[in-house]
Structure formats: structure tokens, C-alpha cells
Design a protein around this motif. Structure first.
Motif, PDB file in Angstrom:
ATOM      1  N   LEU A  77       0.825  -1.209   0.000  1.00 24.58           N
ATOM      2  CA  LEU A  77       0.000   0.000   0.000  1.00 24.58           C
ATOM      3  C   LEU A  77       0.856   1.255   0.000  1.00 24.58           C
ATOM      4  CD1 LEU A  77      -3.106   0.565   0.050  1.00 24.58           C
ATOM      5  CD2 LEU A  77      -2.409  -1.805   0.219  1.00 24.58           C
ATOM      6  N   MET A  78       2.059   1.193   0.583  1.00 20.27           N
ATOM      7  CA  MET A  78       2.963   2.334   0.516  1.00 20.27           C
ATOM      8  C   MET A  78       3.439   2.556  -0.919  1.00 20.27           C
ATOM      9  SD  MET A  78       4.362   4.807   2.146  1.00 20.27           S
ATOM     10  CE  MET A  78       4.345   4.420   3.908  1.00 20.27           C
ATOM     11  N   VAL A  79       3.702   1.477  -1.651  1.00 22.93           N
ATOM     12  CA  VAL A  79       4.064   1.606  -3.069  1.00 22.93           C
ATOM     13  C   VAL A  79       2.911   2.249  -3.834  1.00 22.93           C
ATOM     14  CG1 VAL A  79       4.620   0.354  -5.189  1.00 22.93           C
ATOM     15  CG2 VAL A  79       5.638  -0.360  -3.018  1.00 22.93           C
ATOM     16  N   PHE A  80       1.705   1.779  -3.572  1.00 22.62           N
ATOM     17  CA  PHE A  80       0.527   2.300  -4.273  1.00 22.62           C
ATOM     18  C   PHE A  80       0.341   3.786  -4.014  1.00 22.62           C
ATOM     19  CE2 PHE A  80      -4.035   3.286  -4.130  1.00 22.62           C
ATOM     20  CZ  PHE A  80      -4.384   3.003  -5.440  1.00 22.62           C
ATOM     21  N   PHE A  81       0.290   4.169  -2.732  1.00 18.28           N
ATOM     22  CA  PHE A  81       0.040   5.571  -2.406  1.00 18.28           C
ATOM     23  C   PHE A  81       1.251   6.447  -2.703  1.00 18.28           C
ATOM     24  CE2 PHE A  81      -3.265   3.670   0.427  1.00 18.28           C
ATOM     25  CZ  PHE A  81      -4.347   4.316  -0.148  1.00 18.28           C
ATOM     26  N   GLY A  82       2.448   5.897  -2.541  1.00 15.47           N
ATOM     27  CA  GLY A  82       3.641   6.671  -2.859  1.00 15.47           C
ATOM     28  C   GLY A  82       3.716   7.021  -4.337  1.00 15.47           C
ATOM     29  N   CYS A  83       3.426   6.062  -5.187  1.00 16.50           N
ATOM     30  CA  CYS A  83       3.430   6.329  -6.632  1.00 16.50           C
ATOM     31  C   CYS A  83       2.295   7.270  -7.021  1.00 16.50           C
ATOM     32  CB  CYS A  83       3.330   5.010  -7.405  1.00 16.50           C
ATOM     33  SG  CYS A  83       4.839   4.030  -7.344  1.00 16.50           S
ATOM     34  N   LEU A  85       1.223   9.639  -5.176  1.00 17.71           N
ATOM     35  CA  LEU A  85       1.695  10.959  -4.756  1.00 17.71           C
ATOM     36  C   LEU A  85       2.697  11.527  -5.762  1.00 17.71           C
ATOM     37  CD1 LEU A  85       1.334  12.907  -2.333  1.00 17.71           C
ATOM     38  CD2 LEU A  85       3.407  11.899  -1.360  1.00 17.71           C
ATOM     39  N   LEU A  86       3.590  10.685  -6.250  1.00 17.12           N
ATOM     40  CA  LEU A  86       4.559  11.133  -7.256  1.00 17.12           C
ATOM     41  C   LEU A  86       3.862  11.619  -8.519  1.00 17.12           C
ATOM     42  CD1 LEU A  86       7.246   8.306  -6.903  1.00 17.12           C
ATOM     43  CD2 LEU A  86       7.503  10.699  -6.213  1.00 17.12           C
ATOM     44  N   LYS A  87       2.824  10.883  -8.910  1.00 16.16           N
ATOM     45  CA  LYS A  87       2.073  11.303 -10.099  1.00 16.16           C
ATOM     46  C   LYS A  87       1.294  12.585  -9.827  1.00 16.16           C
ATOM     47  CE  LYS A  87      -1.834  10.356 -12.974  1.00 16.16           C
ATOM     48  NZ  LYS A  87      -3.198   9.800 -12.943  1.00 16.16           N
ATOM     49  N   GLN A  88       0.730  12.680  -8.639  1.00 17.09           N
ATOM     50  CA  GLN A  88      -0.076  13.854  -8.290  1.00 17.09           C
ATOM     51  C   GLN A  88       0.737  15.147  -8.408  1.00 17.09           C
ATOM     52  OE1 GLN A  88      -3.291  13.452  -7.526  1.00 17.09           O
ATOM     53  NE2 GLN A  88      -3.805  15.592  -7.087  1.00 17.09           N
ATOM     54  N   PHE A  89       2.011  15.077  -8.070  1.00 13.00           N
ATOM     55  CA  PHE A  89       2.876  16.255  -8.145  1.00 13.00           C
ATOM     56  C   PHE A  89       3.663  16.324  -9.452  1.00 13.00           C
ATOM     57  CE2 PHE A  89       2.180  15.903  -3.549  1.00 13.00           C
ATOM     58  CZ  PHE A  89       1.873  17.225  -3.233  1.00 13.00           C
ATOM     59  N   ASN A  90       3.210  15.546 -10.446  1.00 11.33           N
ATOM     60  CA  ASN A  90       3.800  15.588 -11.791  1.00 11.33           C
ATOM     61  C   ASN A  90       5.303  15.315 -11.789  1.00 11.33           C
ATOM     62  OD1 ASN A  90       1.295  16.334 -13.060  1.00 11.33           O
ATOM     63  ND2 ASN A  90       1.605  18.404 -12.274  1.00 11.33           N
ATOM     64  N   LEU A  91       5.724  14.360 -10.959  1.00  9.43           N
ATOM     65  CA  LEU A  91       7.136  14.014 -10.880  1.00  9.43           C
ATOM     66  C   LEU A  91       7.517  12.842 -11.792  1.00  9.43           C
ATOM     67  CD1 LEU A  91       7.650  14.334  -7.004  1.00  9.43           C
ATOM     68  CD2 LEU A  91       8.222  16.001  -8.790  1.00  9.43           C
ATOM     69  N   ILE A  92       6.539  12.267 -12.469  1.00  8.03           N
ATOM     70  CA  ILE A  92       6.786  11.144 -13.366  1.00  8.03           C
ATOM     71  C   ILE A  92       6.599  11.603 -14.805  1.00  8.03           C
ATOM     72  CG2 ILE A  92       6.172   8.772 -13.964  1.00  8.03           C
ATOM     73  CD1 ILE A  92       7.240   9.119 -11.125  1.00  8.03           C
ATOM     74  N   PRO A  93       7.612  11.423 -15.664  1.00  5.51           N
ATOM     75  CA  PRO A  93       7.461  11.808 -17.076  1.00  5.51           C
ATOM     76  C   PRO A  93       6.292  11.073 -17.735  1.00  5.51           C
ATOM     77  CG  PRO A  93       9.763  11.350 -16.559  1.00  5.51           C
ATOM     78  CD  PRO A  93       8.964  10.920 -15.364  1.00  5.51           C
ATOM     79  N   GLU A  94       5.593  11.763 -18.607  1.00  7.46           N
ATOM     80  CA  GLU A  94       4.403  11.199 -19.250  1.00  7.46           C
ATOM     81  C   GLU A  94       4.721   9.902 -19.983  1.00  7.46           C
ATOM     82  OE1 GLU A  94       0.483  10.830 -20.027  1.00  7.46           O
ATOM     83  OE2 GLU A  94       1.403  12.423 -18.823  1.00  7.46           O
ATOM     84  N   GLY A  95       5.891   9.848 -20.621  1.00  7.56           N
ATOM     85  CA  GLY A  95       6.246   8.640 -21.365  1.00  7.56           C
ATOM     86  C   GLY A  95       6.316   7.409 -20.489  1.00  7.56           C
ATOM     87  N   TYR A  96       6.768   7.571 -19.259  1.00  7.61           N
ATOM     88  CA  TYR A  96       6.878   6.422 -18.371  1.00  7.61           C
ATOM     89  C   TYR A  96       5.544   6.088 -17.711  1.00  7.61           C
ATOM     90  CZ  TYR A  96      11.788   6.417 -19.306  1.00  7.61           C
ATOM     91  OH  TYR A  96      12.994   6.334 -19.953  1.00  7.61           O
ATOM     92  N   LEU A  97       4.678   7.055 -17.561  1.00  7.58           N
ATOM     93  CA  LEU A  97       3.313   6.744 -17.143  1.00  7.58           C
ATOM     94  C   LEU A  97       2.640   5.847 -18.173  1.00  7.58           C
ATOM     95  CD1 LEU A  97       2.053  10.212 -15.805  1.00  7.58           C
ATOM     96  CD2 LEU A  97       2.696   8.216 -14.451  1.00  7.58           C
ATOM     97  N   GLU A  98       2.841   6.150 -19.446  1.00  3.79           N
ATOM     98  CA  GLU A  98       2.261   5.340 -20.521  1.00  3.79           C
ATOM     99  C   GLU A  98       2.916   3.964 -20.587  1.00  3.79           C
ATOM    100  OE1 GLU A  98       2.604   7.570 -24.110  1.00  3.79           O
ATOM    101  OE2 GLU A  98       1.312   9.204 -23.413  1.00  3.79           O
TER     102      GLU A  98
END
Length: 439
Positions: A77-83, A85-98
Motif C-alpha cells: 500500500l505504501m508503493v501504491f500511495f507513494g506512486c 503521490l509522485l504522479k499527483q505532483f507531476n514528478l513522473i514523465p508522461e512517457g513512463y506513465l504510458e
């Protein structure tokens, strides 16, 4: 004891994913530096490197963080919520989200591999005699818990203005689905298949309400244990679910497996999935007008194999080992993908007083329903309520350990697994009907 706790918390951080902390940080820095300069690429090895760089540290932190690791859901659940949170603050490049979406839930879909391995390993690892001996009486106890949870949930829905169908689909089914990997995740897949909406739309709320219910299940386990001490006639000695059970059959842990056995296990996994696809797509895609999901048929097929006893012991052990690998490694990848799909804003809106009360009421309904039916079929009512009730309403395998530990009934783990896996399969079948008729 205090010194041991302090040492374990600090020492755990020195080893991450089996690597010394400095080597983990070096590898993670290399992967992320190359990824964020758009040089890593977007193939399978890039996916593995990217998700493990994030998930290993998050998992370890969730596993050792006090309170979180006991009551909230631990590392996954920490992995789930941590990731999320990273997405919420736009810290993950769009290409890797896809990329992560494609690998986890898209065309590659490692989520299906994870689910089939979990289903097969969990059911085949149960002792055949335990499965056959308890099935006739235990399934009614599970159904009693489901009925009690639905009845109490619908009653609470009238108070809080939630329609009965919405209560069943959004609250009761996720809570009683047997956990995360074998419950909320496949439920979200069925939802996507039938409704056409993204699986994350269903999963995002399902995992929240399930997490809330898990907290109440652990507390209820401790309370039922206290009740058993005050009223001994309602329970056994904590190792038996029914008076006629003198001893649970223990699994033979001395069976040796070879690397070749894992080849056969992979083929069996493929066959289980293939039979599920055959029935869900060709032979019997609907029952009384309701669309039945592949995973539901796969569960039925594995239960039949386990009941017939035709799977060799070496393959059963290999399947359990493979399940352990999936839970330890592949689960991290799936949680990264689901976390990237999650909207944290929904978490804030979901943790309302109404949802807290509804989750608690559903857990109470599961306790009373399973305990009453368990009593009628010859089980100790407290032990039936703990296993067929609470272990249906908690977060699967990890939730089972937490609930049984709180109830001081770890010897009943085989029955808890029946609830989480066989009971979870029953919920998937029920969900197929409800999603088909009411979505």
C-alpha cells in the motif's frame, strides 16, 4: 525488547531489495538519471528498471513504518500511495506513465499473470483433505458472511442515502472480495470488461474502502478473542474450527522441487488461464444473462483440480513458491501501475464519516452472518466469524495474518486462505452478475 525494535527499524534501511543501501542508491540514481534525460527507452527492461527503482524503497518503508505496517496495509500500500503521490505532483514523465500502464494493464498485461499465479498457488497449496473436509460446511459459512455484510450494508445505505445496488457494487463486493490481488484487482478488471470504463476508476475507491474495512477487521479479531475467553462455549482452543476436527492436516514441507518443475507449473498456469478464457469467451460466456469473467472460471477450475488431487505435490509446492515470487516481486510492479492511475483527491473525499461507519457496519454484518451460519453447520461461531467473516472482509493474505494474529488463531490459516481465495472467487462470480445487470 525496545532496543530490538529500534535496531530492526534502522538496520532494515541498510538493505533494500537485498542490496546494501549504498548500492541500491547507486543503481537507482543511474536508472533515474538516464530515464529523466529520456535515454533509458521504453522497452521491457526499461520498465523493470524504472518501477523497481521506485518500488523497492517505498515497499521497505511501508513494511517497517510503525502503525502503517500493522493497520494500513504495509509495503504494497505504501508503493501504491507513494506512486500516486509522485504522479499527483507531476514528478513522473508522461512517457513512463504510458509505459507502466501498457506493461501492467495494457497490451502486455502482467496483471493477468500475477492474478492467475496468485489464484493457483493459494488454492493448490491448501491441503486436499482440509479442502474436501471443510468445503461442504465452510462455503455456507462464507455465504452467510456475504449475506450478513450485504444486509447490514444495505441497511446502512438507507441511513446515508446510498442506493442498495451502489452499496453492493461499490462497498460490499470490494470489502468481501478476499483482499487486493485476488479481490479488488480482478474486480476492477471485470468492471472494465463489462462497463468499458478504466479499471482504475473502480479500483481507486475499492482499495480505499477495503483498507478502511481491514482496520476494523483487525480490531474485531482482537475483540472476538476476548469474547471467546469470556464465553468459552463459543470457541475451541484456537486451532480447530469445529468440534469434530481433532487436528488440521499439515502441509508436507519436505517436498523437493527442481527448476524443471517450474516449467510444468507455468504450463499449468497457462492451462488454467486458457480454460478460463475458453469458458468465458466461447463455451459459457454468460450464465442467466450475466457475463462471467475469465478469472472466475479459472478459480473454479483450480478448485476442481485441488479437490480431485491430480496435481503432483512437487507442482503444488512450485506453484506456491511461484505465488510467493509474484507477491514479493511482481506485486510491486502492479502496485506502481495502479498507483500511477490513482487520483489522490478521491481518497480525501472517500474517508468521510459515512464511509467509515458503512465499512464498520459491513464488517459487523460479516461477523454475525458467518458466525450464525457457522454455528448451524457445526462450527464454533467465533472461529467461523474470524475465518469465514473477517478473513473475507480483510486485505487477503497479509490481512489474514493480521486478523488471525489479533484473534490468536494463526493455526486456522488454512481456513482463512479458503475465505480469501475460494470465497474471493465466489465474490467474483457474484460480481459478474451484478456488473452485467446493473452497470
Amino acid at each position: 525488547m525496545g532496543e530490538e525494535k529500534k535496531k530492526s527499524f534502522l538496520q532494515e534501511l541498510k538493505v533494500l531489495g537485498g542490496l546494501p543501501w549504498w548500492l541500491y542508491l547507486l543503481c537507482t540514481f543511474a536508472v533515474l538519471a538516464v530515464a529523466y534525460t529520456d535515454t533509458l527507452g521504453y522497452d521491457a527492461i526499461a520498465f523493470i528498471a524504472f518501477v523497481m527503482a521506485f518500488s523497492i524503497a517505498l515497499y521497505k518503508f511501508g513494511k517497517i513504518l510503525p502503525i502503517w505496517n500493522t493497520y494500513i496495509g504495509g509495503g504494497l500500500l505504501m508503493v501504491f500511495f507513494g506512486c500516486a503521490l509522485l504522479k499527483q505532483f507531476n514528478l513522473i514523465p508522461e512517457g513512463y506513465l504510458e509505459l507502466v500502464d501498457t506493461m501492467v494493464q495494457g497490451d502486455v498485461n502482467i496483471l493477468s499473470v500475477f492474478i492467475i499465479a496468485l489464484i493457483m498457488g493459494s488454492i493448490l497449496s491448501l491441503d486436499r483433505k482440509v479442502l474436501l473436509r471443510s468445503f461442504a460446511g465452510y462455503v455456507p459459512a462464507i455465504l452467510g458472511g456475504l449475506f450478513g455484510a450485504a444486509l447490514f450494508g444495505v441497511a446502512a445505505g438507507f441511513i446515508f442515502g446510498v442506493q442498495p445496488i451502489d452499496m453492493i457494487i461499490k462497498y460490499v463486493l470490494p470489502i468481501m472480495g478476499g483482499g487486493n490481488g485476488a479481490g479488488a484487482v480482478p474486480l476492477s478488471q471485470i468492471y472494465e470488461q463489462i462497463s468499458g470504463e478504466p479499471a482504475a476508476n473502480y479500483y481507486s475507491f475499492a482499495i480505499i474502502i477495503l483498507t478502511i474495512a481491514n482496520l476494523f477487521c483487525i480490531l474485531a479479531g482482537a475483540m472476538l478473542n476476548r469474547l471467546g475467553k469470556k464465553v468459552p462455549s463459543l470457541t475451541g482452543d484456537g486451532t480447530n474450527i469445529m468440534p469434530v476436527d481433532s487436528k488440521l492436516i499439515k502441509e508436507d514441507v519436505e517436498v523437493k522441487v527442481s527448476l524443471t518443475d517450474y516449467s510444468g507449473t507455468l504450463l499449468l498456469m497457462g492451462a488454467v488461464y486458457a480454460v478460463g478464457r475458453l469458458f468465458s469467451k466461447v463455451l459459457l460466456p454468460t450464465v442467466f444473462g450475466a457475463q462471467i469473467h475469465t478469472f472466475a472460471y479459472s478459480i473454479i477450475f483450480v478448485v476442481v483440480l485441488a479437490a480431485l488431487g491430480i496435481v503432483p505435490a512437487n507442482i503444488r509446492v512450485a506453484a506456491r513458491n511461484m505465488q510467493s515470487f509474484m507477491v514479493s516481486v511482481v506485486a510491486l510492479m502492479t502496485m506502481v501501475g495502479l498507483g500511477f492511475d490513482f487520483d489522490l483527491g478521491e481518497l480525501v473525499s472517500a474517508c468521510s464519516p459515512a464511509n467509515l461507519i458503512i465499512a464498520a457496519v459491513i464488517v459487523v454484518g460479516a461477523i454475525l452472518g458467518s458466525g450464525l451460519v457457522g454455528k448451524l453447520v457445526g462450527f464454533y461461531p467465533i472461529d467461523a466469524a474470524v475465518t469465514a467473516g473477517l478473513c473475507m472482509a480483510n486485505r487477503g493474505g497479509a490481512g489474514d495474518i493480521a486478523v488471525l494474529g489479533a484473534a490468536q488463531r494463526l493455526e486456522l490459516i488454512s481456513y482463512a486462505q479458503l475465505s480469501s481465495r475460494v470465497g474471493g472467487g465466489i465474490v467474483l462470480i457474484i460480481a459478474s452478475f451484478f456488473f452485467s445487470f446493473f452497470l
